[in-house]
Enzyme design. Structure first.
Site, PDB file in Angstrom:
ATOM      1  N   GLU A  36      26.415 -12.823 -28.998  1.00 42.89           N
ATOM      2  CA  GLU A  36      26.587 -13.171 -27.842  1.00 42.89           C
ATOM      3  C   GLU A  36      26.984 -14.856 -27.949  1.00 42.89           C
ATOM      4  O   GLU A  36      26.573 -15.472 -28.430  1.00 42.89           O
ATOM      5  CB  GLU A  36      25.158 -13.198 -27.185  1.00 42.89           C
ATOM      6  CG  GLU A  36      25.404 -13.471 -25.571  1.00 42.89           C
ATOM      7  CD  GLU A  36      24.191 -13.390 -24.771  1.00 42.89           C
ATOM      8  OE1 GLU A  36      23.208 -13.183 -25.231  1.00 42.89           O
ATOM      9  OE2 GLU A  36      24.253 -13.752 -23.476  1.00 42.89           O
ATOM     10  N   GLY A  54      17.706 -20.938 -29.396  1.00 38.35           N
ATOM     11  CA  GLY A  54      16.240 -20.599 -29.507  1.00 38.35           C
ATOM     12  C   GLY A  54      16.095 -19.195 -30.170  1.00 38.35           C
ATOM     13  O   GLY A  54      15.338 -18.979 -31.288  1.00 38.35           O
ATOM     14  N   ALA A  55      16.723 -18.306 -29.459  1.00 37.52           N
ATOM     15  CA  ALA A  55      16.419 -16.921 -30.067  1.00 37.52           C
ATOM     16  C   ALA A  55      17.577 -15.950 -29.342  1.00 37.52           C
ATOM     17  O   ALA A  55      18.433 -16.572 -28.419  1.00 37.52           O
ATOM     18  CB  ALA A  55      15.165 -16.292 -29.705  1.00 37.52           C
ATOM     19  N   MET A  56      17.534 -15.045 -30.000  1.00 36.30           N
ATOM     20  CA  MET A  56      18.674 -13.922 -29.496  1.00 36.30           C
ATOM     21  C   MET A  56      18.175 -12.500 -29.305  1.00 36.30           C
ATOM     22  O   MET A  56      17.396 -11.810 -30.106  1.00 36.30           O
ATOM     23  CB  MET A  56      19.759 -13.791 -30.373  1.00 36.30           C
ATOM     24  CG  MET A  56      20.693 -12.985 -29.873  1.00 36.30           C
ATOM     25  SD  MET A  56      21.836 -13.286 -28.341  1.00 36.30           S
ATOM     26  CE  MET A  56      22.128 -11.673 -27.569  1.00 36.30           C
ATOM     27  N   ASN A 102      19.030  -9.179 -29.296  1.00 35.74           N
ATOM     28  CA  ASN A 102      19.654  -8.003 -29.742  1.00 35.74           C
ATOM     29  C   ASN A 102      18.780  -6.970 -29.660  1.00 35.74           C
ATOM     30  O   ASN A 102      17.700  -6.942 -30.309  1.00 35.74           O
ATOM     31  CB  ASN A 102      19.870  -8.133 -31.349  1.00 35.74           C
ATOM     32  CG  ASN A 102      20.607  -9.348 -31.655  1.00 35.74           C
ATOM     33  OD1 ASN A 102      21.523  -9.965 -30.973  1.00 35.74           O
ATOM     34  ND2 ASN A 102      19.870 -10.322 -32.361  1.00 35.74           N
ATOM     35  N   GLU A 110      12.732 -13.213 -24.842  1.00 40.68           N
ATOM     36  CA  GLU A 110      13.527 -11.858 -25.535  1.00 40.68           C
ATOM     37  C   GLU A 110      13.169 -10.716 -25.249  1.00 40.68           C
ATOM     38  O   GLU A 110      13.920  -9.856 -25.291  1.00 40.68           O
ATOM     39  CB  GLU A 110      13.565 -12.142 -27.090  1.00 40.68           C
ATOM     40  CG  GLU A 110      14.012 -13.845 -27.507  1.00 40.68           C
ATOM     41  CD  GLU A 110      15.527 -14.334 -26.652  1.00 40.68           C
ATOM     42  OE1 GLU A 110      16.166 -13.564 -26.255  1.00 40.68           O
ATOM     43  OE2 GLU A 110      15.336 -15.566 -26.353  1.00 40.68           O
ATOM     44  N   HIS A 122      13.992  -9.438 -22.004  1.00 42.93           N
ATOM     45  CA  HIS A 122      15.351  -9.208 -22.117  1.00 42.93           C
ATOM     46  C   HIS A 122      15.775  -7.489 -22.311  1.00 42.93           C
ATOM     47  O   HIS A 122      16.757  -6.875 -21.874  1.00 42.93           O
ATOM     48  CB  HIS A 122      16.253  -9.479 -23.138  1.00 42.93           C
ATOM     49  CG  HIS A 122      16.888 -11.154 -22.344  1.00 42.93           C
ATOM     50  ND1 HIS A 122      17.592 -11.114 -21.261  1.00 42.93           N
ATOM     51  CD2 HIS A 122      17.101 -12.210 -23.065  1.00 42.93           C
ATOM     52  CE1 HIS A 122      17.922 -12.418 -21.152  1.00 42.93           C
ATOM     53  NE2 HIS A 122      17.393 -13.017 -22.264  1.00 42.93           N
ATOM     54  N   GLU A 127      19.866 -13.813 -17.385  1.00 41.44           N
ATOM     55  CA  GLU A 127      19.319 -15.065 -17.698  1.00 41.44           C
ATOM     56  C   GLU A 127      18.526 -15.625 -16.659  1.00 41.44           C
ATOM     57  O   GLU A 127      17.095 -15.890 -16.937  1.00 41.44           O
ATOM     58  CB  GLU A 127      20.132 -16.074 -18.211  1.00 41.44           C
ATOM     59  CG  GLU A 127      21.102 -15.721 -19.801  1.00 41.44           C
ATOM     60  CD  GLU A 127      19.860 -15.149 -20.904  1.00 41.44           C
ATOM     61  OE1 GLU A 127      18.857 -15.494 -20.556  1.00 41.44           O
ATOM     62  OE2 GLU A 127      20.654 -14.851 -21.651  1.00 41.44           O
TER      63      GLU A 127
HETATM   64  N1  B3K Z   1      21.041 -14.598 -24.793  1.00 39.63           N
HETATM   65  C1  B3K Z   1      20.747 -15.558 -25.749  1.00 39.63           C
HETATM   66  C2  B3K Z   1      21.512 -16.921 -25.598  1.00 39.63           C
HETATM   67  C3  B3K Z   1      22.978 -16.636 -26.113  1.00 39.63           C
HETATM   68  C4  B3K Z   1      23.648 -18.019 -26.461  1.00 39.63           C
HETATM   69  C5  B3K Z   1      25.047 -17.608 -26.828  1.00 39.63           C
HETATM   70  N2  B3K Z   1      25.770 -18.958 -26.906  1.00 39.63           N
HETATM   71  C6  B3K Z   1      19.258 -16.200 -25.820  1.00 39.63           C
HETATM   72  C7  B3K Z   1      18.524 -15.999 -24.436  1.00 39.63           C
HETATM   73  O1  B3K Z   1      18.813 -16.263 -23.437  1.00 39.63           O
HETATM   74  O2  B3K Z   1      17.676 -15.216 -24.627  1.00 39.63           O
HETATM   75 ZN    ZN Z   2      17.771 -15.181 -22.201  1.00 40.71          ZN
END
Ligand code: B3K
Ligand code: ZN
Length: 872
Positions: A121, A261-263, A265, A298, A301, A320
């Site tokens: 992302e 911070g985190a992702m 996936n 996360e 999400h 977000e």
């Molecule tokens: N979705 C990711 C952030 C990605 C940032 C890309 N530059 C983390 C989050 O908001 O949970």
């Molecule tokens: Zn997020």
């Protein structure tokens, strides 16, 4: 590499001409030459003869096959592959070769320490293979990873594990299948040698989910709190929104090299180790709080972002803003709603208000973007969450839940827009939200002006609300918004108390309340029910009354904040710090002698607003006046309340560390007392009485607090107090921290951030020294941020030096980092962008630095977009 500076616009959105339904990826891992084979099944959408445009750059193309026949007839540009005259349905095979070891941008596939990991992302998947790298193309992913099983015992990807075989050449081949169609930004691959912490969770409907955390060797126990937080988040989402997890396994990997911070996936979250690893020796109470909140974020999400995703990146706040709102509600449920709200408000009042007032102002749904990574902002995230919160406020808990249920019913498995979300809220509740939608189109912070009139003869009370939003740099419209305003009316004898929710929709509206006793006081914007700047003339006595009596804790805290900001304003006008009024000191005295049951809240009531919060009240920021005034206020409090602060500190019991709310409160209040007391040492000039004796006692308190601490929170409290007061005892204690624990990267970061907050010129020497430590690495974003973000955000005295040395330091670092990691450089530059808000001399100094950056050869799009907007 030259980059095209092509601006993308929301208005230009077009549905994809082709869809990719499935993709099978095979990675043969190698640090300098990883080979990726991607086989996709693609079909044309509708009757047209448009070519298929695939995004991709930063790799070598080894071959393309169309339905198994080598394809040579294609066009390749810097950033795209264009395939024409395709059949309506076909299979495309593409082989690419990448160099993860040289990928310092930390986007796509890269090496973190010894482990391979990905960050896709927003647009990182295009660094792996040619693909339709856009969130509205949802495909089913199968991933095979081939690597040396001894060096990389853990080979991970999204979904469920389907095969694990030993190949003839001794390598391992592990396969994963993710049944949920997803955009490629949610793809992930990790390969490394980790410690594993496992557990399981049984969902409400009885499905068992394996939970696995992967951390650097030796750190297994430091992931326990994060794992427990995950289980709490899973349960909360079931109870609050009826949302269950959907795969057989949920994995979290902690890596040290990570841009944010985190992702989230799918099934395989990648986390910055800072937001996973915790034990009392290494993590503070604030770290524990953040870990729980980000683990929650996360996880949430999985539904708000993954199962229902964004149609295009302009809709980022769809996932977000909503997910931040959800994580805030989760944190509130796990701890104190008031303190969580205060935390969120501070973010809005500092960073978000600043963004709205600066060159990067944009609505929560931006309309044009050069580099998408620049729009992961406090506006999209935190103001986005406020916009969701207002819908929650207007609809109530049950109405909001109805809207969420309808949203998932309509859009599960789809890529949708912010409008689709609001429509679901509207339809589920039969409400008209057309005016409310303006929040998605307009940048800027509305000002809410409040006046009131009381008619004792008629026993009526009239409150007039007026809204206005100044023009912003993006030129977006400024029409009246829907502002939910929570109000409490309280009579002075407390016998009358009424709460109301007013909804302001016009530019100006009056609300009349009948049968109101004489002399009521109005608490306006309780719970910060709309993200606005409140303008109200209100006396110190009335603010103290509200601080003591409002039903809403947030309003009580806010009244204290307004008292301080009024006093700072008076000082700015008078050109010298005013004396703190006796009634305010009396209130402090009382709270210190008899703290409220909630000690953490007590500490918030006794804390001064920060420089950034105060700065946002002025179109042109009077830097020196604010800093001098704050310093004077700290010293006045310290010297006048030395005895009370010492008593309060000493009365609070200490127990073996636990992250538990009563203890967090004790530590926070003690830390606040120490912070002021440390100032008393440097303020001895003001209070001559027993000055030397007081200094000795305080020095001893500080030393003991550090030496007797069994945890990082208390150690950090002493160090912060001592560094900020410029006390000699800071350096030996910092050295102690470094020698005992500085081998740990996260402690090294804390040590570095403490050093760079020293408010004297010596800080420049310290910084030169820090970057020469072997623990420091220019390629590691955590290390760089620990020094340079900490310096520019937490050391306003030195960052804003009148000779420009602070600006020059930051700009030179930004220019250097841009070559290796543009995303990081573009984040670091933020404090320089709002140069127009400072005095003329500072404007010139910053402008000069920005000009040099703009002219730097090979400037990234990330940095170019921000610097150019700032200078325009
Ligand atoms: N979705 C990711 C952030 C990605 C940032 C890309 N530059 C983390 C989050 O908001 O949970
Ligand atoms: Zn997020």
């Amino acid at each position: 590499m030259s980059q095209s500076r092509q601006i993308k616009r929301l208005a230009d959105y077009q549905a994809p001409a082709f869809l990719t339904h499935s993709i099978e990826l095979e990675f043969v891992l190698d640090p300098a030459a990883t080979q990726v084979t991607a086989i996709s099944k693609i079909s044309r959408q509708g009757a047209h003869q448009l070519p298929l445009m695939l995004d991709g750059h930063g790799f070598e193309l080894l071959g393309i096959w169309l339905n198994n026949v080598p394809l040579t007839d294609y066009q390749q540009t810097d950033e795209q592959l264009v395939l024409s005259q395709l059949p309506d349905e076909f299979e495309l095979k593409i082989v690419t070769q990448l160099n993860p070891a040289e990928n310092t941008a930390l986007e796509g596939l890269y090496l973190s320490g010894g482990a391979y990991c990905t960050q896709c992302e927003a647009e990182g998947f295009r660094r792996i293979t040619y693909y339709q790298d856009r969130p509205d193309v949802l495909a089913v992913f199968t991933t095979h990873i081939i690597a040396d099983g001894k060096s990389y015992p853990h080979l991970l990807s999204n979904g469920n594990l389907i095969a694990d075989t030993l190949l003839a050449n001794g390598q391992r081949r592990v396969s994963w299948f993710d049944p949920f169609p997803k955009p490629c930004y949610l793809f992930a691959l990790v390969a490394g040698d980790f410690d594993e912490l496992t557990d399981s969770y049984t969902t409400g409907s009885g499905r068992e989910v394996a939970l696995k955390f992967y951390v650097d060797k030796g750190n297994q126990q430091r992931a326990v709190f994060a794992l427990e937080s995950l289980k709490r988040a899973m349960l909360w989402d079931e109870q609050e929104f009826g949302l269950e997890y959907d795969l057989d396994i949920y994995m979290v990997v902690a890596v040290d090299f990570f841009n944010m911070g985190a992702m989230e996936n799918k099934g395989l979250n990648v986390f910055n180790s800072k937001y996973v690893l915790a034990n009392p020796q290494t993590a503070t109470d604030v770290d524990y709080f953040n870990i729980e909140s980000i683990i929650g974020h996360e996880y949430f999400h999985n539904w708000t972002g993954n199962r229902v995703t964004c149609r295009d990146w302009f809709q980022l706040s769809l996932k977000e803003g909503l997910t931040v709102f959800r994580d805030q509600q989760f944190s509130a449920a796990m701890g104190s709603p008031t303190l969580c709200r205060i935390d969120a408000i501070k973010t809005i009042r500092t960073a978000q208000f600043a963004e709205d007032a600066g060159p990067m102002a944009h609505p929560i749904r931006p309309e044009q973007v050069l580099e998408m990574n620049n729009f992961y902002t406090v506006t999209v995230y935190d103001k986005g969450a406020e916009v969701i919160r207002m819908q929650h406020t207007l609809l109530g808990q049950a109405g909001f839940r109805r809207g969420m249920d309808l949203y998932f019913q309509r859009f599960d498995g789809k890529a949708v827009t912010c409008d689709d979300f609001v429509q679901a809220m509207q339809d589920a509740n039969e409400r008209d939200f057309s005016q409310f939608r303006r929040w998605y189109q307009q940048a800027g912070t509305p000002q809410l002006r409040v006046t009131s009139a009381q008619d004792d003869a008629l026993a009526s009370f009239t409150l007039t609300l007026q809204q206005h939003t100044d023009a912003t740099a993006d030129g977006s419209p400024k029409l009246p918004l829907v502002l939910p305003v929570r109000l409490e009316l309280i009579s002075l004898d407390l016998s009358y108390r009424q709460q109301h929710l007013l909804v302001l929709t016009e530019e100006r509206q009056s609300f009349v309340f009948e049968q109101v006793p004489a002399n009521v006081r109005a608490v306006v914007l309780a719970d910060f029910s709309a993200p606005v700047k409140l303008l109200q003339q209100i006396s110190l006595d009335d603010l103290l009354f509200i601080a003591a009596n409002a039903s809403d804790g947030v309003a009580r805290w806010d009244a204290m904040q307004q008292i301080w900001s009024d006093l700072v304003r008076q000082s700015v006008v008078a050109a010298h710090p005013v004396l703190i009024p006796a009634s305010l000191l009396a209130m402090f005295r009382q709270l210190l002698d008899q703290p409220l049951d909630d000690l953490e809240f007590t500490a918030e009531l006794l804390a001064l607003p920060g420089f950034d919060t105060l700065a946002e009240q002025y179109p042109q920021i009077p830097v020196d006046s604010i800093l001098d005034t704050l310093q004077s206020f700290r010293q006045q409090i310290a010297s006048q309340l030395t005895a009370e602060l010492t008593r309060c500190y000493q009365r609070l019991p200490r127990q073996p560390y636990q992250y538990q709310s009563m203890q967090v409160g004790i530590r926070k209040l003690q830390s606040l007392c120490l912070g002021y007391l440390a100032q008393a040492i440097s303020a001895t000039v003001i209070s001559q009485k027993n000055a030397a004796a007081d200094s000795d006692v305080i020095t001893q308190l500080l030393q003991q607090h550090y030496l007797q601490a069994d945890n990082m929170t208390d150690r950090q409290a002493t160090l912060t107090a001592a560094v900020q007061a410029g006390l000699d005892l800071a350096q030996p204690l910092l050295l102690d921290l470094l020698e005992k624990d500085g081998h740990d990267p996260l402690i090294f970061d804390k040590w570095a951030s403490l050093q760079v907050s020293l408010p004297t010129e010596k800080v420049f020497e310290l910084i030169e020294n820090i970057v020469n430590y072997p623990q420091f690495s220019w390629n590691n974003p955590n290390r760089v941020r620990a020094v340079f973000s900490a310096f520019s955000h937490y050391n306003p005295q030195q960052f804003h030096r009148a000779d420009g040395r602070g600006y020059q330091l930051l700009a030179s670092i930004v220019g250097k980092i841009d070559h290796s990691n543009p995303q990081l450089a573009a984040r670091l530059v933020t404090p320089l962008l709002s140069w127009k808000r400072y005095d003329e001399a500072r404007q010139l100094l910053i402008q000069q630095q920005l000009g040099q950056l703009r002219d730097q050869p090979g400037l990234s799009n990330d940095l170019f977009e921000k610097v150019a907007r700032s200078l325009s």
